[in-house]
Design an enzyme around this catalytic site. Structure first.
Site, PDB file in Angstrom:
ATOM      1  N   GLU A  37       0.873  -1.175   0.000  1.00  0.00           N
ATOM      2  CA  GLU A  37       0.000   0.000   0.000  1.00  0.00           C
ATOM      3  C   GLU A  37       0.909   1.223   0.000  1.00  0.00           C
ATOM      4  OE1 GLU A  37      -1.926  -0.558   3.745  1.00  0.00           O
ATOM      5  OE2 GLU A  37      -2.663  -2.529   3.151  1.00  0.00           O
ATOM      6  N   ARG A  62      -1.314  21.664  13.061  1.00  0.00           N
ATOM      7  CA  ARG A  62      -1.202  20.469  12.221  1.00  0.00           C
ATOM      8  C   ARG A  62      -2.361  19.559  12.588  1.00  0.00           C
ATOM      9  NH1 ARG A  62       1.546  21.130   7.621  1.00  0.00           N
ATOM     10  NH2 ARG A  62       3.742  21.647   7.912  1.00  0.00           N
ATOM     11  N   ALA A  75       8.553  25.578   5.651  1.00  0.00           N
ATOM     12  CA  ALA A  75       8.481  24.427   4.749  1.00  0.00           C
ATOM     13  C   ALA A  75       7.219  24.494   3.913  1.00  0.00           C
ATOM     14  CB  ALA A  75       8.498  23.133   5.551  1.00  0.00           C
ATOM     15  N   GLU A  92       8.787  29.649  -0.077  1.00  0.00           N
ATOM     16  CA  GLU A  92       8.270  29.383   1.274  1.00  0.00           C
ATOM     17  C   GLU A  92       8.944  30.281   2.316  1.00  0.00           C
ATOM     18  OE1 GLU A  92       5.744  27.647   2.175  1.00  0.00           O
ATOM     19  OE2 GLU A  92       5.309  26.500   0.366  1.00  0.00           O
ATOM     20  N   GLU A  96       6.484  32.435   4.502  1.00  0.00           N
ATOM     21  CA  GLU A  96       6.279  32.039   5.901  1.00  0.00           C
ATOM     22  C   GLU A  96       6.981  32.952   6.897  1.00  0.00           C
ATOM     23  OE1 GLU A  96       6.664  27.846   6.687  1.00  0.00           O
ATOM     24  OE2 GLU A  96       4.899  27.445   5.445  1.00  0.00           O
ATOM     25  N   GLU A 119       7.114  10.062  -0.649  1.00  0.00           N
ATOM     26  CA  GLU A 119       7.409  11.469  -0.361  1.00  0.00           C
ATOM     27  C   GLU A 119       8.888  11.674  -0.076  1.00  0.00           C
ATOM     28  OE1 GLU A 119       6.083  15.209   2.486  1.00  0.00           O
ATOM     29  OE2 GLU A 119       6.340  13.269   3.391  1.00  0.00           O
ATOM     30  N   GLU A 140      -2.179  31.791   5.691  1.00  0.00           N
ATOM     31  CA  GLU A 140      -1.647  30.678   6.459  1.00  0.00           C
ATOM     32  C   GLU A 140      -1.621  31.032   7.946  1.00  0.00           C
ATOM     33  OE1 GLU A 140       1.455  28.182   4.789  1.00  0.00           O
ATOM     34  OE2 GLU A 140       1.707  29.614   3.170  1.00  0.00           O
TER      35      GLU A 140
END
Lengths: 175, 175
Positions: A37, A62, A75, A92, A96, A119, A140
């Site tokens: 998977e 998060r 990030a 970024e 950020e 990833e 954000e």
């Protein structure tokens, strides 16, 4: 033993906006098949940014882990078509923490969890900081948190985020 | 800014053997909703094992990333019901490299990719190594690779696996 393999079957089980899930069967050199998977993900970048005195970190909610204020390096995902990782890192850093950097260096490129996802994350070192002309992204939910470079060891002990640990531990190795 | 949130909706989109995927909506304190694609995973452990001379690593095929021989610390999923992480680490050290350890210490506990998965990984330091009585797991395609502790920096430069980088960089910080 380690083994070469080829993919003999692939079935898409989920298609999301930031990742997809496939079930794939691989045939190894010894003739045995393994089914896996796999989360297919476009990858991400992170930036260790410091001047001679401070490290620039962020806190943000998060939802996936139920944490309202995870401490991380700046990030982002590689989600802009055709954008190179270094360009994403520069974007970024501006979005950020509102900074640009004169010097960029790739610290590490790694798989975040090689057992189930492709990833990759590239973590850069950014120094020679200046205020960026680009606007910070107001949508954000991100708080800037600067910490003294002299407290690097204490910050490392606090961190719970993989890319941030890798970036700060690598910085520690170089200082 | 960082923000507290509560989950207001959850829908399961995929149920696999090692992870599931949910789409969840979270309401933030400012009243805004965010929807997230999340991989729910039981977590994993890894072990930095060394004696005074050698570091014990493994190479194994990682189908998800298309690599036949990824260099990693011994590791495994938290997939045995009710097993404590430290016990899982002890079991994996026996199964993957045939060793037991007298001294165990948690080096880091971290989220592998906090943006999309709740997977946590705990990395331990294991020293005082001896040959384990338990049999190595013959079904796993795993090669032992030992490297001189004196070459730790060169090994770190080679590593592409997040938990292995974190474990070895932390070892480097302590030596």
């Amino acid at each position: 033993m380690s083994s070469r393999f080829e993919r003999v079957e692939s079935e898409t089980k989920y298609e999301g906006k930031i990742f997809s899930v496939v079930e794939e069967t691989f045939r190894h050199e010894d003739g045995e098949d393994s089914t896996r998977e796999i989360v297919r993900h476009q990858g991400a970048v992170g930036v260790v940014a410091h001047d001679e005195e401070r490290i620039y970190l962020v806190r943000q909610p998060r939802e996936a882990i139920g944490v309202p204020d995870l401490l991380e390096i700046p990030a982002g995902k590689l989600d802009v078509d055709g954008e190179e990782p270094l360009d994403a890192a520069k974007r970024e850093l501006g979005e950020e923490i509102g900074k640009a950097a004169e010097h960029w260096e790739l610290l590490h490129s790694f798989y975040t969890s090689a057992g189930f996802t492709d990833e990759q994350c590239l973590v850069y070192l950014a120094t020679g900081l200046s205020n960026a002309e680009s606007e910070q992204d107001v949508h954000e939910r991100i708080d800037l948190e600067t910490r003294p470079l002299s407290e690097l060891d204490a910050v490392i002990d606090e961190v719970r985020d993989a890319k941030t640990l890798i970036g700060l531990l690598e910085l520690r190795r170089r200082l």
